[in-house]
Design a protein around this motif. Structure first.
Motif, PDB file in Angstrom:
ATOM      1  N   PRO A 162      -1.426  -6.147  -3.199  1.00 29.76           N
ATOM      2  CA  PRO A 162      -0.612  -5.681  -2.079  1.00 29.76           C
ATOM      3  C   PRO A 162      -1.205  -6.050  -0.718  1.00 29.76           C
ATOM      4  CG  PRO A 162      -1.653  -3.829  -3.216  1.00 29.76           C
ATOM      5  CD  PRO A 162      -1.845  -5.034  -4.066  1.00 29.76           C
ATOM      6  N   TYR A 163      -2.539  -6.178  -0.641  1.00 33.73           N
ATOM      7  CA  TYR A 163      -3.172  -6.623   0.601  1.00 33.73           C
ATOM      8  C   TYR A 163      -2.704  -8.032   0.961  1.00 33.73           C
ATOM      9  CZ  TYR A 163      -6.731  -8.598   3.666  1.00 33.73           C
ATOM     10  OH  TYR A 163      -7.366  -9.250   4.693  1.00 33.73           O
ATOM     11  N   ALA A 164      -2.745  -8.939  -0.037  1.00 31.84           N
ATOM     12  CA  ALA A 164      -2.325 -10.315   0.222  1.00 31.84           C
ATOM     13  C   ALA A 164      -0.840 -10.374   0.573  1.00 31.84           C
ATOM     14  CB  ALA A 164      -2.616 -11.178  -1.008  1.00 31.84           C
ATOM     15  N   ALA A 165      -0.009  -9.599  -0.138  1.00 34.86           N
ATOM     16  CA  ALA A 165       1.427  -9.592   0.151  1.00 34.86           C
ATOM     17  C   ALA A 165       1.713  -8.984   1.522  1.00 34.86           C
ATOM     18  CB  ALA A 165       2.168  -8.821  -0.941  1.00 34.86           C
ATOM     19  N   ALA A 166       0.959  -7.960   1.909  1.00 41.16           N
ATOM     20  CA  ALA A 166       1.169  -7.313   3.206  1.00 41.16           C
ATOM     21  C   ALA A 166       0.804  -8.253   4.352  1.00 41.16           C
ATOM     22  CB  ALA A 166       0.350  -6.024   3.290  1.00 41.16           C
ATOM     23  N   LYS A 213      -8.526  -2.709   6.088  1.00 35.13           N
ATOM     24  CA  LYS A 213      -9.745  -2.932   5.312  1.00 35.13           C
ATOM     25  C   LYS A 213     -10.905  -2.168   5.928  1.00 35.13           C
ATOM     26  CE  LYS A 213     -10.072  -7.134   2.592  1.00 35.13           C
ATOM     27  NZ  LYS A 213     -10.833  -8.385   2.444  1.00 35.13           N
ATOM     28  N   ARG A 214     -11.799  -1.734   5.052  1.00 28.89           N
ATOM     29  CA  ARG A 214     -13.040  -1.118   5.504  1.00 28.89           C
ATOM     30  C   ARG A 214     -14.127  -1.495   4.517  1.00 28.89           C
ATOM     31  NH1 ARG A 214     -15.538   4.028   4.607  1.00 28.89           N
ATOM     32  NH2 ARG A 214     -16.809   4.689   6.393  1.00 28.89           N
ATOM     33  N   ARG A 215     -15.208  -2.034   5.017  1.00 28.56           N
ATOM     34  CA  ARG A 215     -16.330  -2.461   4.179  1.00 28.56           C
ATOM     35  C   ARG A 215     -15.892  -3.469   3.112  1.00 28.56           C
ATOM     36  NH1 ARG A 215     -19.638   3.257   3.266  1.00 28.56           N
ATOM     37  NH2 ARG A 215     -20.206   3.538   5.458  1.00 28.56           N
ATOM     38  N   GLY A 216     -14.960  -4.338   3.493  1.00 26.66           N
ATOM     39  CA  GLY A 216     -14.531  -5.398   2.590  1.00 26.66           C
ATOM     40  C   GLY A 216     -13.497  -4.981   1.571  1.00 26.66           C
ATOM     41  N   VAL A 217     -13.034  -3.734   1.591  1.00 24.94           N
ATOM     42  CA  VAL A 217     -12.096  -3.219   0.595  1.00 24.94           C
ATOM     43  C   VAL A 217     -10.810  -2.780   1.284  1.00 24.94           C
ATOM     44  CG1 VAL A 217     -11.687  -1.401  -1.114  1.00 24.94           C
ATOM     45  CG2 VAL A 217     -13.927  -2.489  -0.971  1.00 24.94           C
ATOM     46  N   PRO A 218      -9.632  -3.182   0.747  1.00 21.54           N
ATOM     47  CA  PRO A 218      -8.355  -2.673   1.276  1.00 21.54           C
ATOM     48  C   PRO A 218      -8.202  -1.194   0.912  1.00 21.54           C
ATOM     49  CG  PRO A 218      -8.045  -4.713   0.033  1.00 21.54           C
ATOM     50  CD  PRO A 218      -9.425  -4.215  -0.273  1.00 21.54           C
ATOM     51  N   THR A 219      -8.569  -0.322   1.824  1.00 18.83           N
ATOM     52  CA  THR A 219      -8.699   1.099   1.513  1.00 18.83           C
ATOM     53  C   THR A 219      -7.367   1.768   1.196  1.00 18.83           C
ATOM     54  OG1 THR A 219      -8.664   1.506   3.900  1.00 18.83           O
ATOM     55  CG2 THR A 219     -10.815   1.406   2.836  1.00 18.83           C
ATOM     56  N   VAL A 220      -6.306   1.385   1.909  1.00 18.39           N
ATOM     57  CA  VAL A 220      -5.014   2.011   1.649  1.00 18.39           C
ATOM     58  C   VAL A 220      -4.523   1.662   0.254  1.00 18.39           C
ATOM     59  CG1 VAL A 220      -2.585   2.104   2.358  1.00 18.39           C
ATOM     60  CG2 VAL A 220      -4.401   2.102   4.077  1.00 18.39           C
ATOM     61  N   GLY A 221      -4.710   0.405  -0.148  1.00 15.44           N
ATOM     62  CA  GLY A 221      -4.316  -0.002  -1.495  1.00 15.44           C
ATOM     63  C   GLY A 221      -5.056   0.780  -2.560  1.00 15.44           C
ATOM     64  N   VAL A 222      -6.347   0.986  -2.359  1.00 19.78           N
ATOM     65  CA  VAL A 222      -7.135   1.766  -3.315  1.00 19.78           C
ATOM     66  C   VAL A 222      -6.618   3.191  -3.387  1.00 19.78           C
ATOM     67  CG1 VAL A 222      -9.411   2.763  -3.766  1.00 19.78           C
ATOM     68  CG2 VAL A 222      -9.212   0.355  -3.119  1.00 19.78           C
ATOM     69  N   GLY A 228      -7.974  -7.294   9.464  1.00 24.33           N
ATOM     70  CA  GLY A 228      -8.443  -6.425   8.404  1.00 24.33           C
ATOM     71  C   GLY A 228      -9.864  -6.674   8.010  1.00 24.33           C
ATOM     72  N   ALA A 229     -10.536  -7.627   8.637  1.00 23.74           N
ATOM     73  CA  ALA A 229     -11.905  -7.869   8.284  1.00 23.74           C
ATOM     74  C   ALA A 229     -12.743  -6.707   8.703  1.00 23.74           C
ATOM     75  CB  ALA A 229     -12.378  -9.168   8.954  1.00 23.74           C
ATOM     76  N   ASP A 230     -13.936  -6.690   8.185  1.00 23.87           N
ATOM     77  CA  ASP A 230     -14.854  -5.608   8.462  1.00 23.87           C
ATOM     78  C   ASP A 230     -15.214  -5.570   9.924  1.00 23.87           C
ATOM     79  OD1 ASP A 230     -17.289  -4.692   5.973  1.00 23.87           O
ATOM     80  OD2 ASP A 230     -15.877  -3.536   7.120  1.00 23.87           O
ATOM     81  N   ASP A 231     -15.198  -4.432  10.512  1.00 21.48           N
ATOM     82  CA  ASP A 231     -15.594  -4.252  11.887  1.00 21.48           C
ATOM     83  C   ASP A 231     -16.908  -3.495  11.926  1.00 21.48           C
ATOM     84  OD1 ASP A 231     -13.275  -5.479  12.805  1.00 21.48           O
ATOM     85  OD2 ASP A 231     -12.167  -3.596  12.749  1.00 21.48           O
ATOM     86  N   GLY A 232     -17.990  -4.254  11.903  1.00 24.39           N
ATOM     87  CA  GLY A 232     -19.282  -3.618  11.996  1.00 24.39           C
ATOM     88  C   GLY A 232     -19.827  -3.118  10.683  1.00 24.39           C
TER      89      GLY A 232
END
Length: 471
Positions: free
Chosen positions: A325-329, A341-350, A22-26
């Motif tokens: 939820p990111y940590a639990a997932a 994750k995208r750009r350091g943010v768990p996008t689905v959770g948001v 889930g880390a940032d890719d690029g």
């Protein structure tokens, strides 16, 4: 906790580390770790949200005894802040209360903590949106139309969500700006109110009769909403630089600064707005400033500050709502989709959080409930105290387990007393939130049990079918 109850964690302990799942890719240029100033601003920004502008009117009906509740609540919040600081020093990982409960008591306790905290975040976002619309109405009357009111509330929620989706770099920038813009003017208003203070405006000390302790408990349960966020830095520990050092400091500094501002501004509102007017006010800070300086220009300026404050709080809470939820997932306790994750943010959770908060907001505006804000606040009081209770219990477990790697012997007595204080304080808040809020909160909480059963069954099937187990 024994390793038998904990499935292997995938990836590095730090979810934002290079190469982590889930880390940032690029997109690392959009992800930036928070230092002490930004972490402190995150705590302050999440604590100082809609509550400081609306709650004085909500508790005024109890009388000035609610000021006693504010004092007790401040002491309890500081105890919680210190406990979270010690826990984050021991477990500097994203997830906060979820991490602590799971490490101490196993998967099910961790899941209940994550689920309850997640409910708290998106219900709080709905409550903040309701409060924000009340002050928006001072600037741009929208309450005359239900459609306009709902549209404004949804816009207020989605703007911070879009800022989060842009990356943690922008979350931190928005948080610092919002905190500065609201902290300085609010402090000036608080000091000005003390000069205009008139004790005749205070009204009765104990307005509703009955038990004084009951009145303190009931008002504290409502006021807890104004202190939600004390755990902010701990929840986002994975995004904080040097978390063992900075999380505890940011938590305590942010809580102390917010508490001082709370006490000054609440006393100012109580002393400048006549009691009969305050109990029915929908924008108490606007009323206070208008009475201080005359005319309406001051109230309009405060309404602008309130909106900035609540947008800043929503910005921080939206990030927190995705972190748990990111940590639990990542541990297999929430659906795997929450690890994206995208750009350091768990996008689905948001995205899921803002959709749920939006639906709840629409429901409450169309249900005809005349006390929407108070209803949402009391539900969050119960759901927030579940993670607080389990975090304090986890600290007690770590302290009493006898593990030398988990206990600082020189601080054992002090840390134990703090953990007991935080636990008792949280239990007292549950009692003060009332039967209706506990009933609704329990329904929200137990609705997650089938989700845990589903995820647990999937993990068991995966383990049974893995090649390592077959050999």
């Amino acid at each position: 906790m024994s390793t038998a109850t904990t499935p292997p964690r995938s990836g590095p302990a730090d979810p934002t580390a290079a190469g982590a799942p889930g880390a940032d890719d690029g997109d690392s240029r959009h992800a930036r770790r928070f230092g002490l100033p930004v972490a402190t601003a995150l705590v302050m920004g999440n604590i100082i949200g809609g509550g400081i502008f609306l709650l004085p009117a909500s508790v005024a009906r109890y009388g000035t005894i609610s000021l006693v509740a504010f004092g007790v609540l401040t002491l309890g919040a500081i105890a919680l802040a210190l406990v979270f600081g010690r826990l984050a020093h021991r477990h500097p990982k994203t997830g906060g209360p979820y991490v602590y409960a799971r490490e101490a008591f196993g998967d099910f306790a961790g899941f209940l903590t994550a689920w309850s905290y997640w409910i708290t975040t998106w219900v709080s976002n709905a409550a903040l949106a309701v409060a924000a619309v009340g002050y928006l109405d001072v600037l741009l009357p929208v309450h005359g139309s239900t459609t306009a009111t709902i549209g404004a509330a949804l816009l207020i929620q989605w703007l911070p969500a879009l800022a989060n989706l842009a990356g943690t770099r922008y979350v931190g920038a928005v948080q610092v700006v919002a905190t500065v813009l609201k902290f300085v003017p609010l402090l000036l208003v608080a000091i000005g109110g003390l000069f205009a203070f008139d004790s005749a405006n205070l009204g009765p000390f104990h307005a509703e009769g009955g038990s004084a302790l009951g009145a303190v408990s009931a008002s504290a349960a409502i006021l807890l909403f104004s202190y939600l966020g004390v755990e902010s830095a701990a929840v986002s520990a994975g995004e904080v630089r040097d978390p063992r050092r900075n999380v505890g400091r940011a938590t305590v500094l942010g809580t102390l600064a917010a508490a001082l501002l709370y006490l000054l501004t609440t006393l100012s509102v109580f002393g400048t707005v006549p009691y009969e007017r305050l109990v029915s006010s929908t924008a108490p800070f606007t009323d206070s400033v208008n009475l201080m300086f005359g005319g309406s220009w001051g109230g309009t300026a405060v309404a602008c500050m309130a909106l900035v404050s609540m947008l800043g709080a929503l910005n921080g809470w939206t990030l927190l709502s995705a972190q748990t939820p990111y940590a639990a997932a990542r541990d297999g306790l929430f659906p795997k989709v929450f690890t994206r994750k995208r750009r350091g943010v768990p996008t689905v959770g948001v995205a899921v959080t803002v959709v749920l908060a939006s639906l709840l907001t629409v429901y409450n505006y169309t249900s005809g409930n005349p006390r929407v804000f108070e209803t949402l606040v009391l539900v969050t009081t119960f759901t927030a105290t579940v993670p607080y209770l389990l975090s304090a219990a986890a600290q007690l477990y770590f302290l009493l387990s006898g593990r030398p790697d988990r206990v600082n012997r020189a601080r054992l007595v002090r840390d134990t007393l703090l953990a007991l204080t935080a636990f008792g304080f949280s239990l007292w808040l549950v009692a003060g939130s009332g039967h209706a809020a506990v009933y609704q909160g329990v329904l929200f909480l137990f609705a997650g049990v089938p989700v845990y059963a589903w995820m647990s069954a999937r993990r068991q099937r995966a383990a049974a079918s893995s090649p390592a187990d077959r050999t």
